[in-house]
Design a protein around this motif. Structure first.
Motif, PDB file in Angstrom:
ATOM      1  N   GLU A 106       9.952  -2.987   5.122  1.00 26.98           N
ATOM      2  CA  GLU A 106       8.820  -2.521   5.935  1.00 26.98           C
ATOM      3  C   GLU A 106       8.786  -0.999   6.001  1.00 26.98           C
ATOM      4  O   GLU A 106       7.719  -0.401   6.119  1.00 26.98           O
ATOM      5  CB  GLU A 106       8.905  -3.059   7.371  1.00 26.98           C
ATOM      6  CG  GLU A 106       8.984  -4.560   7.486  1.00 26.98           C
ATOM      7  CD  GLU A 106      10.431  -5.040   7.536  1.00 26.98           C
ATOM      8  OE1 GLU A 106      11.213  -4.642   6.654  1.00 26.98           O
ATOM      9  OE2 GLU A 106      10.756  -5.803   8.456  1.00 26.98           O
ATOM     10  N   LEU A 130       7.651   0.461   2.442  1.00 26.33           N
ATOM     11  CA  LEU A 130       6.264   0.236   2.022  1.00 26.33           C
ATOM     12  C   LEU A 130       5.401   1.488   2.126  1.00 26.33           C
ATOM     13  O   LEU A 130       4.557   1.753   1.280  1.00 26.33           O
ATOM     14  CB  LEU A 130       5.630  -0.850   2.904  1.00 26.33           C
ATOM     15  CG  LEU A 130       5.616  -2.280   2.402  1.00 26.33           C
ATOM     16  CD1 LEU A 130       4.879  -3.140   3.410  1.00 26.33           C
ATOM     17  CD2 LEU A 130       4.967  -2.392   1.038  1.00 26.33           C
ATOM     18  N   VAL A 131       5.613   2.257   3.177  1.00 24.46           N
ATOM     19  CA  VAL A 131       4.748   3.417   3.403  1.00 24.46           C
ATOM     20  C   VAL A 131       5.069   4.575   2.451  1.00 24.46           C
ATOM     21  O   VAL A 131       4.425   5.619   2.509  1.00 24.46           O
ATOM     22  CB  VAL A 131       4.805   3.906   4.863  1.00 24.46           C
ATOM     23  CG1 VAL A 131       4.297   2.822   5.795  1.00 24.46           C
ATOM     24  CG2 VAL A 131       6.217   4.314   5.258  1.00 24.46           C
ATOM     25  N   TYR A 132       6.058   4.360   1.595  1.00 19.36           N
ATOM     26  CA  TYR A 132       6.367   5.376   0.579  1.00 19.36           C
ATOM     27  C   TYR A 132       6.038   4.873  -0.822  1.00 19.36           C
ATOM     28  O   TYR A 132       6.470   5.441  -1.803  1.00 19.36           O
ATOM     29  CB  TYR A 132       7.839   5.790   0.672  1.00 19.36           C
ATOM     30  CG  TYR A 132       8.137   6.526   1.952  1.00 19.36           C
ATOM     31  CD1 TYR A 132       7.891   7.893   2.059  1.00 19.36           C
ATOM     32  CD2 TYR A 132       8.600   5.856   3.077  1.00 19.36           C
ATOM     33  CE1 TYR A 132       8.122   8.572   3.238  1.00 19.36           C
ATOM     34  CE2 TYR A 132       8.836   6.522   4.272  1.00 19.36           C
ATOM     35  CZ  TYR A 132       8.592   7.882   4.339  1.00 19.36           C
ATOM     36  OH  TYR A 132       8.809   8.554   5.509  1.00 19.36           O
ATOM     37  N   GLU A 133       5.275   3.796  -0.902  1.00 22.12           N
ATOM     38  CA  GLU A 133       4.968   3.249  -2.224  1.00 22.12           C
ATOM     39  C   GLU A 133       3.663   3.819  -2.773  1.00 22.12           C
ATOM     40  O   GLU A 133       3.255   3.501  -3.870  1.00 22.12           O
ATOM     41  CB  GLU A 133       4.897   1.719  -2.184  1.00 22.12           C
ATOM     42  CG  GLU A 133       3.655   1.179  -1.471  1.00 22.12           C
ATOM     43  CD  GLU A 133       3.426  -0.310  -1.706  1.00 22.12           C
ATOM     44  OE1 GLU A 133       4.246  -0.956  -2.371  1.00 22.12           O
ATOM     45  OE2 GLU A 133       2.407  -0.812  -1.222  1.00 22.12           O
TER      46      GLU A 133
END
Lengths: 432, 482
Positions: free
Chosen positions: B25, B28-31
């Motif tokens: 989780e 994800l915000v670094y994908e």
């Protein structure tokens, strides 16, 4: 809707895909976000939180503790919304997200239930709230408080200690729905004063100041009976069903007094009242009534700044104005309060850096996320320390309480006031 | 192969456990970044100092793990997306401005400082930092260095490389090196210039010395309103041919200005075919006559109206629309694919026509907002990624547009960088020997291809989730893909 909500525990209040897909992750919002500014982490940014909501919505991840923690850290200040070029309705999305978390929390079940219990049965019930706040109000202005502070009794890093720092020093008598306000001679018009919950109990003085400012402009304020809490705290907590109930009651109560403008001197309440139509979008009858209702709602500064008649006002003071998030970001009102303050004869308006960055009060946030709340308060304290104002003016009860603590933290003796209080005082001094 | 656990433990031993994230989780915000590229890292690490960056890089190298540097993740070429997974090194903890020297007119900053904060901090001395990407409120100076970022005001003043005096970097080998210094000229090879725009393939800048300029005494901002992009384009050429170089010369087409107006209420006439934003700055004696000339040029080429910003607030509003124009397209479609091509100014009209043609062929809506004065185009192809085949269609169309830019004598990037998919087009511009030399240069800084792999140069394989994008571009056929 339909399949959109299938990965959420409460499908009827699932964040809409149309809302989520508005975000094209351009990233312009991240530096407007207080928690990103403090942490430098993308999961604590609006874009990150939206991305996680979308990932849950698409079934890529579940509602885990880690995801909830990122959402929980959001202040719902909506600074991101004001800078978003794509118009992502972040505040609405986050209320729906909170509704999901409340429906099936991965952790903190007890705390979440307790919060909801308090919001439903204490804050939203005028009689119960009055009884609960009475001792607090007594303590706030008492000698006992001063002695306790002096003796260092409240220095413990406890919740009591934190709360004490935030209490106003002269809360005055409460002003509740149905209370009488002084009659204005030969009033030319009338306005409803929205009394609210905590605002009316702890900030009766602000309400009275607003009423006097209106009176000098020939407007009779009326604390119309039957009005209740605006529901903002419940909506932010994701308790949308309960918030809708409060909204309907307010609409009914204030429809009874005609079409007079509804003046709100608490930014959080004002933002919530203006958005009743959205809140009640699924209720055809009330959505229409909500639109008419919302059209009557005006923030006190917004309303007073546009009054044609100018009343003389005089007060020699260095004043800094700090934007309440739900005034600057949610209602997009920044100029009106500044114009009112700058219009006071002898008043010097000094700006601080990041006056529109959330102070960390954010409703119940200060109690639930004390570390982040304190980090944001410390930024305000540092900003006050640099400009050394005589007074800190704002326009929302939560912010006002947070600034009481920030001013003390900065080692200053500045007083913390509502814009209306300062204006009222300045008008009174000028002989109004 | 090393396990994720071992990797995380190793990183934690360098920066402390709280500065490494590894749960799905949190990763994800670094994908993603500002583009449509996606690839999930194995871990994200937040070093707090040059030494920690170096130690992280060395740790990754010893474990054979790819490293991808990341600032605010606002990039528009996939530069910060970890194509081969591995470790993202985020600069979110290195956000201090270390020095402002008003006498030398320079600032020293850590890489994670948002671009705009340099100008904010320099303002009290009457100075500012010139390159102003549209994302300047969020994007970091470190990312600007990596991509050699531009911005509307780079027309007269130049892009990032013209404003960075010196750098402290951690090379892909994990060595700390200083390039350039505090003065404009340094002796020997310009390695500073090599590093700027290397898209994070050579190393990570950990300290950046930038030049500051005095804030101009006078500024005039004009908004020329046109019925068509063609007329606005002709005006651009006329203004430049007239002998002046405006501070900025920006075009926004109908679709884009409508979205911007809806989102930002910036005062653009929503019924116009295109608007030109012209800014002139300097001293009053020069700016006044130049504004008159620019106004005349607009009117001579069929401008329906030319507005002048009356005060700083109005100017700010006009720029707010321009800078938020790209993001505002989220109102029109869930996704967009942004291109960044450069063409000679004289070919602007013709290439713009080709852009519309390609969009029509592929049945796509295209919006345009671009640095007209530089001939730097940003066509944005709108689509819905949930629609099967939409992404492939968009990427193919994009390839054709880039081809058109190159054929017109242009380049593959004005300011966003080559990044991921466009590297496949590098052979359009460079021969095999050129590319080999670039590869060799990359090798000088170390790495073995594991430092921001699959970016910039057309070599490197195994780019996981992102591979399908490249395949789609290849599908544009031999005509587009040479």
């Amino acid at each position: 809707m339909g399949s959109e909500g299938r990965h959420w525990p409460l499908p009827e209040d699932a964040p809409a895909f149309a809302d989520l897909s508005r975000c094209v992750h351009c990233g312009l919002c991240v530096t407007a976000c207080p928690t990103y500014v403090v942490t430098g982490r993308e999961a604590e940014s609006p874009r990150g939180r939206l991305y996680l909501a979308r990932a849950v919505s698409e079934g890529r991840i579940g509602l885990t503790e880690a995801v909830e923690a990122h959402w929980d850290l959001c202040l719902q200040c909506r600074a991101c919304e004001a800078v978003c070029p794509s118009g992502v309705p972040y505040g609405r999305i986050m209320e729906h997200v909170r509704a999901q978390v409340a429906a099936a929390p991965a952790k903190g079940r007890f705390a979440r239930r307790l919060r909801r219990l308090v919001l439903r049965n204490l804050v939203a019930r005028p009689g119960v709230l009055a009884a609960a706040v009475a001792p607090v109000r007594w303590f706030a202005g008492s000698r006992t408080r001063r002695l306790a502070v002096k003796a260092g009794l409240l220095r413990l890093p406890s919740m009591v200690g934190r709360l004490e720092k935030q209490l106003p020093h002269a809360p005055g008598r409460p002003l509740r729905a149905g209370d009488a306000l002084p009659e204005v001679e030969a009033a030319s018009s009338r306005a409803v004063l929205f009394t609210g919950c905590v605002m009316g109990e702890l900030f009766g003085n602000v309400h009275r100041a607003t009423a006097r400012v209106l009176a000098r402009a020939g407007i009779q304020a009326l604390a119309a009976p039957g009005q209740v809490c605006c529901g903002a705290l419940s909506a932010h907590d994701g308790d949308l069903a309960f918030a809708r109930g409060l909204a309907r009651r307010n609409i009914e109560a204030l429809e009874l007094v005609g079409e007079d403008p509804i003046i709100v001197d608490a930014a959080g309440c004002g933002a919530a009242l203006k958005e009743y139509e959205q809140l009640l979008a699924g209720d055809r009858e009330y959505a229409v009534r909500a639109r008419a209702f919302a059209a009557r709602v005006r923030d006190a500064s917004e309303f007073v700044a546009e009054l044609p008649m100018k009343v003389p006002a005089r007060l020699g003071a260095r004043v800094t104005y700090q934007d309440p998030c739900h005034l600057a970001h949610a209602q997009r009102i920044r100029e009106a309060p500044r114009r009112l303050l700058a219009g006071i004869d002898g008043c010097t308006l000094v700006e601080t850096v990041a006056s529109d960055l959330c102070c960390g009060a954010a409703g119940t946030y200060g109690l639930l996320q004390p570390a982040m709340s304190a980090a944001l308060r410390a930024r305000k304290a540092a900003a006050f320390h640099r400009v050394r104002p005589d007074a800190v003016a704002t326009a929302n009860p939560g912010c006002q309480m947070q600034y009481e603590a920030a001013v003390r933290e900065a080692g200053l003796s500045a007083r913390v006031v509502h814009v209306m209080e300062l204006l009222d005082e300045a008008q009174a001094r000028a002989g109004g | 192969m090393t396990t994720r656990r071992a990797l995380v433990d190793r990183l934690a031993s360098v920066v402390g456990p709280s500065n490494v994230v590894h749960r799905r989780e949190d990763l994800l915000v670094y994908e993603f970044d500002g583009t449509i590229e996606q690839s999930l890292p194995d871990a994200v690490v937040f070093p707090g100092s040059t030494e920690e960056v170096a130690a992280v890089v060395r740790a990754c190298n010893s474990l054979g793990v790819a490293v991808t540097p990341r600032g605010a993740g606002t990039g528009l070429s996939g530069g910060a997306v970890p194509a081969q997974r591995g470790v993202v090194v985020a600069t979110g903890r290195m956000r201090r401005i270390l020095e402002i020297d008003p006498l030398e007119r320079l600032a020293v900053a850590e890489p994670g400082v948002p671009n705009i904060q340099l100008s904010e901090a320099a303002a009290e001395h009457g100075l500012f930092y010139a390159p102003d990407p549209s994302s300047q409120k969020a994007c970091t100076i470190g990312g600007n260095v990596a991509e050699n970022a531009g911005g509307p005001h780079c027309l007269a003043l130049g892009v990032t490389t013209n404003h960075v005096l010196g750098l402290e970097i951690v090379t892909a080998d994990g060595e700390v090196v200083t390039l350039g210094g505090r003065t404009c000229e340094t002796s020997g090879y310009d390695l500073r210039g090599v590093f700027i725009g290397s898209e994070g393939t050579l190393g990570i800048a950990t300290r950046i010395v930038v030049r500051l300029l005095p804030v101009p005494a006078a500024v005039v901002t004009l908004l020329g309103v046109f019925d068509s992009v063609e007329r606005a384009s002709a005006t651009v050429s006329a203004i430049i041919a007239g002998g002046m170089v405006p501070a900025a010369l920006e075009m926004i087409d109908r679709l884009c200005l409508q979205a911007a107006e809806a989102g930002l209420q910036c005062g653009y006439p929503a019924d116009a075919g295109a608007v030109l934003l012209v800014e002139l700055d300097g001293v009053d004696e020069v700016v006044g006559p130049q504004a008159a000339l620019a106004t005349a040029a607009c009117l001579a080429h069929g401008a329906r109206e030319v507005r002048t910003a009356r005060d700083p607030a109005e100017r700010e509003l006009l720029w707010k629309g321009r800078k938020g124009a790209i993001g505002s397209l989220g109102r029109l479609a869930p996704n967009y694919y942004i291109l960044d091509g450069v063409v000679p100014r004289s070919r602007l009209v013709e290439v713009m026509a080709r852009v519309s043609e390609v969009a029509k062929e592929y049945g796509l809506l295209v919006a345009n907002v671009f640095h007209a004065g530089d001939g730097n185009l940003h066509p944005l192809l709108l689509f819905d990624d949930r629609e099967p085949g939409a992404r492939a269609r968009v990427l193919e169309a994009g390839a054709h547009i880039m081809r058109a830019c190159v054929e017109a004598g242009g380049a593959l990037s004005g300011e966003h960088g080559i990044g991921f998919e466009k590297r496949a087009f590098m052979p359009w511009l460079y021969g095999e020997a050129d590319l080999e030399n670039m590869e060799r240069l990359r090798g000088v800084f170390g790495n073995g291809g594991r430092f921001n792999p699959c970016k910039l140069l057309p070599t490197g394989t195994g780019c996981g989730e992102m591979g399908h994008n490249q395949a789609a571009m290849r599908a544009a056929g031999p005509e587009a893909y040479v």
